[in-house]
Structures are given as C-alpha cells and as structure tokens.
Design a protein around this motif. Structure first.
Motif, mmCIF file in Angstrom:
data_model
loop_
_atom_site.group_PDB
_atom_site.id
_atom_site.type_symbol
_atom_site.label_atom_id
_atom_site.label_comp_id
_atom_site.label_asym_id
_atom_site.label_seq_id
_atom_site.Cartn_x
_atom_site.Cartn_y
_atom_site.Cartn_z
ATOM 1 N N THR A 119 0.875 -1.095 -0.030
ATOM 2 C CA THR A 119 -0.023 0.059 0.029
ATOM 3 C C THR A 119 0.652 1.228 -0.133
ATOM 4 O OG1 THR A 119 -1.591 -1.228 1.127
ATOM 5 C CG2 THR A 119 -1.891 1.145 1.297
ATOM 6 N N ASN A 120 2.005 1.215 0.750
ATOM 7 C CA ASN A 120 2.517 2.459 0.839
ATOM 8 C C ASN A 120 4.290 2.090 1.028
ATOM 9 O OD1 ASN A 120 0.752 4.397 1.526
ATOM 10 N ND2 ASN A 120 0.288 3.406 3.220
ATOM 11 N N GLU A 122 -2.667 5.253 6.426
ATOM 12 C CA GLU A 122 -1.317 5.041 6.815
ATOM 13 C C GLU A 122 -0.214 5.782 6.435
ATOM 14 O OE1 GLU A 122 -4.486 1.711 6.647
ATOM 15 O OE2 GLU A 122 -3.556 3.114 5.337
ATOM 16 N N ALA A 123 -0.171 6.066 5.446
ATOM 17 C CA ALA A 123 0.783 6.874 4.715
ATOM 18 C C ALA A 123 0.860 8.466 5.559
ATOM 19 C CB ALA A 123 0.872 7.475 3.328
ATOM 20 N N LEU A 166 3.819 10.247 8.054
ATOM 21 C CA LEU A 166 4.039 11.720 7.891
ATOM 22 C C LEU A 166 3.951 12.549 8.951
ATOM 23 C CD1 LEU A 166 4.696 14.346 6.330
ATOM 24 C CD2 LEU A 166 2.343 14.356 5.462
ATOM 25 N N VAL A 167 2.715 12.467 9.827
ATOM 26 C CA VAL A 167 2.372 13.151 11.054
ATOM 27 C C VAL A 167 3.236 12.537 12.145
ATOM 28 C CG1 VAL A 167 0.650 13.457 12.799
ATOM 29 C CG2 VAL A 167 0.095 13.556 10.458
ATOM 30 N N GLU A 183 -11.938 10.865 4.952
ATOM 31 C CA GLU A 183 -12.131 10.809 6.011
ATOM 32 C C GLU A 183 -11.079 10.331 7.125
ATOM 33 O OE1 GLU A 183 -15.561 10.637 3.766
ATOM 34 O OE2 GLU A 183 -13.997 9.593 3.835
ATOM 35 N N ALA A 184 -10.469 9.190 6.791
ATOM 36 C CA ALA A 184 -9.672 8.574 7.553
ATOM 37 C C ALA A 184 -8.325 9.344 7.395
ATOM 38 C CB ALA A 184 -9.266 7.175 7.333
ATOM 39 N N ALA A 185 -7.820 9.920 6.353
ATOM 40 C CA ALA A 185 -6.614 10.568 6.184
ATOM 41 C C ALA A 185 -6.900 12.173 7.032
ATOM 42 C CB ALA A 185 -6.228 10.688 4.861
ATOM 43 N N GLY A 186 -7.824 12.519 6.737
ATOM 44 C CA GLY A 186 -8.098 13.806 7.540
ATOM 45 C C GLY A 186 -8.036 13.724 8.813
#
Length: 421
Positions: free
Chosen positions: A55-56, A307-308, A312-313, A338-341
């Motif tokens: 995925t990443n 996940e990506a 980063l965060v 929504e999950a990334a946000g």
C-alpha cells in the motif's frame, strides 16, 4: 473505434492517445497484457527480477533496491505514478528513458497489440518490458500499480517478491479489509521463489497465500529486522548482519526489507552501499521532501491514505517547529478522505483545502473535500492557489505541509521550483 496511433508523435501525443484507447482507466486482469507480451517476446525479462507490491513505501523500496543492486550490475526499474514526466516511470541505470526510446517502445506495443484494448497502465508496462528486453540488464525492479494478483506487472514471474505494508486503499478493486487486500498483494508470490514482507502487523492472508503457493516467506520482526541502537542501525537477517550509522529520512522497515530482498538475490552488500542507497531514497521528490522558502520550510509528501499520512504526522511530530503548521490538502475522490483527514487534525494549526478536479478527472473539488472532512477551512481551486495562501499567512518559524496525492504535490511543487533547498 479509436483514432490512429500517433506514430512519429511526441510522448505527450502517445499518452493522450493511450488514455482514450480503453473504455476505463482501470480494468484488472492479466489476459490482455500477457497476450501482447507474448507477441512482443518480452518474457521472461532479462536478468533477475524483483516485483514489489504494497500500500505504501513501494517507490521508496524500489529506489533502495535499485541503488543497492547498482553495485552488482545494470539495473532497470519501473514505478508509478510519476511526479513530473512520464519518463520517470522507466529507469535504466538510474536515469529516466529518453523520449525517443519511449516513443519507439510505444510504437512497438501498438504494432504488437493487434486490436487488444490495453489500459493506460498496461500499455506503459509493456513499453517498459520492451525497453528492458533490449538492454543488457542484470536486474529488474518492478513496482505493482494496483493490488498484485491481477495487476499488469504480475505478468512477470519475479525471482523475489516484496510486499511492503497493507492499508486500506483502492477498496473498490481490492476489498474493504486488510485480509482481502493482503491476499491480493500476495498474488505476486511464486512457488519456490522467496518473498519478503515488511508489514509488522502482517495480515494472516499473506502467510496463508505463501503456504498455499509454496513460497518461502521472510517477515520483518521475525526473520529479519533493522533496529536503532543509539546513533547506529543494526540489520540482521539469518546469519547476515550490518551495522551502519543511522540515516535521516529513511523508514527502517523499507531499508530492512530492501536489504533482505537483495540478499535473496545473492548480492553482497557493504556499508557504503547501504549509506548511498539511503541517501538516494531520502532524496526522492515528494516523499517528505523539504524545501526552504525564506524563513518557512515547505514539506511535500505524496501520501494519500491514512497509513501514509500517519507516517508523515509521526515524522513531523518528532521535528517540532516554534511556529504554526499550515497544511495544504488535496485528494482524489476514491481515497479514504475521512481517515486521512482525521490523522491530520492534530498536526494542522491551519488547513487549506485544495481542489483537484481541475488537475485530474479523479480529483475532488475543494467544496466536496471540505464536506467529506466536515471542515470549514478555506477552499481553493487548486493546490498551487492553496499553497500561495498558506505562504501568505506564514511567518518565520512556521512550516507548510503539502500532501494528499501525487497530483497535489506536483501541482503545488511547480510553483516553488526556484526555491532554495
């Protein structure tokens, strides 16, 4: 009936024509690409091959493996998507292929396809294999585009398979949980040929697939690993070991997996090889790329799923700044917005929502992205405009993070190419 192929045209002419060749952008399956590959006589490819799914981290792992193998012979690599130019997708000895060579490859695929309606990605994959078949290569490193089992790259029987990690992405094609997605990614495994998995929480479906397929599987944390010890990294894989200085900007899982893949190809690795590979990966554009613009740092990251964004965060949390963090976000409609946000909420002191509908047909308009995020942050028509607003609002000691998609980074990054790095 499609228009005539642009024989004698430019790379852009060919790419525009390919986009109209198939009814849909994505249609998984190996029958079409395998049939044309047989006519092109590009299988098996030259040298020994690595197929990379996940995925990443796929692009980063390809860069690491490519660099490590370059000390042992000539290497071709295939990745997607590109950031600036399509040529970036196909590299030979670390350099993107020339326009003339790429157009020749496209013409060869067109002559061989015999009316088969190839997708854009299938056409490009076959062009890459045609170019690789004509180079005296010792190794190939091939990145899967989507999934694994039914992706065009899986027409190649890799000597070693690598699955990086498993997250929720492309759920419309791969399934809506990690077990289903893991099964699809593990479709690149081959009987009797080694595979490596860099996911510390590996779905059971990957191990099950390996057992069913008769694939020797090495898993990070169990069979190999890279761990920090003070300011050094210690890699262990069976009776192989390396101790090197810790390298900034490199995820340990990616480097550990790359080293284990190269070992399974029978290539020896020295400390200086690892350090050089780490520097290559850390310098990849759009992967936590840091650009200094006056008194403000801009970090570009192509991460486009939860996940990506979490990686980063976490990385930025370890590097606090005295000022505020401004986040420019643009995303595609089929991504887990929504999950990334949600991952970004704790990082962003100010959010700038960017539309991608003017950049790509798959892009979300800014208003639609804001609605899915349940955010009242200001909306901007495109990433470049959003970045300009963030720069105008920034002060010394602040930083700007641009993320959410390759398209977001490419559109915004073009506006700051003259910045001092």
């Amino acid at each position: 009936m499609s228009a005539a192929a642009p024989i004698g045209g430019s790379v852009d002419d060919w790419l525009d024509w390919q986009l109209a060749l198939h009814d849909t952008e994505i249609e998984l399956g190996l029958d079409r690409v395998a049939a044309v590959a047989r006519t092109l006589e590009v299988l098996p490819p030259p040298g020994r091959s690595v197929v990379v799914a996940g995925t990443n981290g796929k692009g980063s792992c390809v860069a690491l493996i490519e660099s490590l193998l370059s000390h042992h012979g000539r290497v071709g690599s295939y990745t997607s998507p590109h950031l600036w130019r399509y040529n970036e997708r196909i590299r030979i000895d670390g350099a993107p292929v020339a326009d003339t060579d790429l157009c020749a490859a496209f013409a060869a695929v067109e002559a061989a396809r015999g009316g088969v309606a190839l997708t854009f990605f299938e056409f490009g994959t076959l062009a890459a294999l045609w170019l690789f078949a004509r180079a005296a290569l010792d190794f190939l490193v091939l990145e899967v585009g989507l999934g694994g089992r039914l992706d065009a790259v899986n027409v190649v029987d890799g000597d070693v398979a690598l699955v990086t990690n498993i997250g929720l992405d492309h759920v419309a094609w791969l399934g809506d949980d990690r077990e289903q997605i893991g099964f699809e990614k593990a479709g690149i495994f081959r009987a009797g040929r080694p595979a490596v998995c860099a996911d510390r929480d590996m779905p059971a479906s990957i191990a099950e697939r390996a057992a069913t397929q008769g694939t020797p599987l090495a898993v990070i944390g169990r069979d190999f690993d890279l761990q920090a010890q003070d300011d050094r990294w210690c890699w262990r894989d069976g009776d192989a070991a390396l101790d090197i200085p810790a390298q900034a900007g490199v995820l340990v899982e990616n480097l550990a997996a790359a080293l284990s893949v190269v070992r399974r190809l029978g290539a020896a690795v020295r400390d200086e090889h690892v350090i050089a590979a780490a520097r290559v990966q850390a310098a990849l554009p759009g992967r936590r790329e840091r650009v200094v613009d006056g008194d403000v740092a801009i970090i570009y990251d192509v991460g486009h799923n939860a996940e990506a964004i979490a990686v980063l965060v976490d990385d930025l949390a370890r590097q606090p700044v005295p000022g505020r963090t401004h986040v420019v976000l643009g995303m595609l409609a089929d991504k887990p917005v929504e999950a990334a946000g949600g991952r970004l909420r704790d990082l962003a002191d100010a959010l700038y929502i960017a539309g991608l509908d003017t950049v790509t047909d798959r892009g979300l308009p800014a208003a639609a992205l804001a609605k899915r995020l349940a955010s009242d942050a200001p909306c901007h028509p495109d990433p470049a405009t959003a970045l300009a607003a963030a720069r105008a609002a920034s002060a010394a000691g602040d930083r700007i993070v641009v993320c959410g998609s390759f398209f977001t980074v490419a559109n915004a990054r073009r506006q700051t190419l003259s910045c001092r790095t």
